[in-house]
Design an enzyme around this catalytic site. Structure first.
Site: not given
Length: 236
Positions: A39, A66, A68, A70-72, A74, A125, A195, A215-216
């Site tokens: 990832k 990853d 993520k 998140h916008d309009i 188009n 998370t 988290q 991950g960590r």
């Protein structure tokens, strides 16, 4: 290179949570691309860009990008298409972006013969019930996750990122083929970092999770391969 039998347990995605390429590659060189997925999040992609993705592809790894989105609608359409052009295996977008945005992202992949899995992020998370109230969402966190999971499914996405404890309800709501990706995997002696929605590897085996993201707990370990072995053994 670590080679392990991971049959009949959730598949493992290793989150490369590093702030430099050298340390990231030290771990990558120990991993078998036939067993583990990688990832790449905002930090490493911002530093190293698509060239790093191509390098990992050359080593045989499937990449979960990853970012993520998140916008309009188009903007997400164009960003999704640009990500898919890199040949990635999986891509995340925020389910809270709404129906039009989710459908736009799905449409962006229609022209690809081999397209990435499109995954909706339900709730981070790190979020708690109090955090939801702070942004004006009065419903319980679990209900919010289920609503966004169903919306993502209705819009044609392939699955969601969600806490493991919600996996069974989501499978019942969206079908067994709907992919569940669960981050926040922590061994008992690990720090939870920032988290809140976490589960142990042993718990992960009990839920209908398709992929766990580690991950960590691995990247901050002095012996990441020993920790990976422990995680896998805990799920067998």
């Amino acid at each position: 290179m670590l080679k392990l039998n991971c049959a009949n347990i959730p598949k493992i995605i290793i989150a490369l949570d590093f702030n430099d390429k050298k340390n990231a590659m030290k771990l990558v060189d120990l991993l078998n691309p036939d067993v583990f997925y990688l990832k790449i999040g905002k930090e490493m992609f911002t530093m190293l860009g698509k060239k790093f993705i191509y390098e990992l592809h050359q080593l045989g790894f499937n990449i979960f990008l990853d970012l993520k989105f998140h916008d309009i609608p188009n903007t997400v359409f164009n960003a999704t298409k640009a990500a898919a052009d890199m040949g990635i295996w999986m891509l995340s977008i925020h389910a809270s972006g709404g129906k039009k945005m989710l459908i736009s992202a799905k449409k962006a992949l229609q022209s690809f013969k081999t397209r990435p899995l499109l995954i909706g992020v339900t709730a981070l998370t790190s979020l708690t019930h109090t955090d939801l109230k702070d942004i004006g969402i009065q419903m319980p966190l679990q209900d919010y996750i289920l609503i966004l999971s169903k919306l993502s499914s209705d819009c044609g996405l392939d699955g969601v990122v969600c806490p493991g404890k919600e996996a069974e309800k989501i499978k019942l709501l969206c079908g067994n083929k709907y992919k569940i990706i669960t981050p926040g995997i922590r061994c008992l002696n690990d720090s939870t970092f920032d988290q809140n929605q976490i589960i142990t590897p042993k718990q992960a085996k009990k839920f209908p999770i398709d992929y766990i993201v580690v991950g960590r707990s691995i990247t901050s370990s002095k012996n990441p391969i020993k920790k990976l072995n422990f995680i896998i053994q805990s799920m067998q």
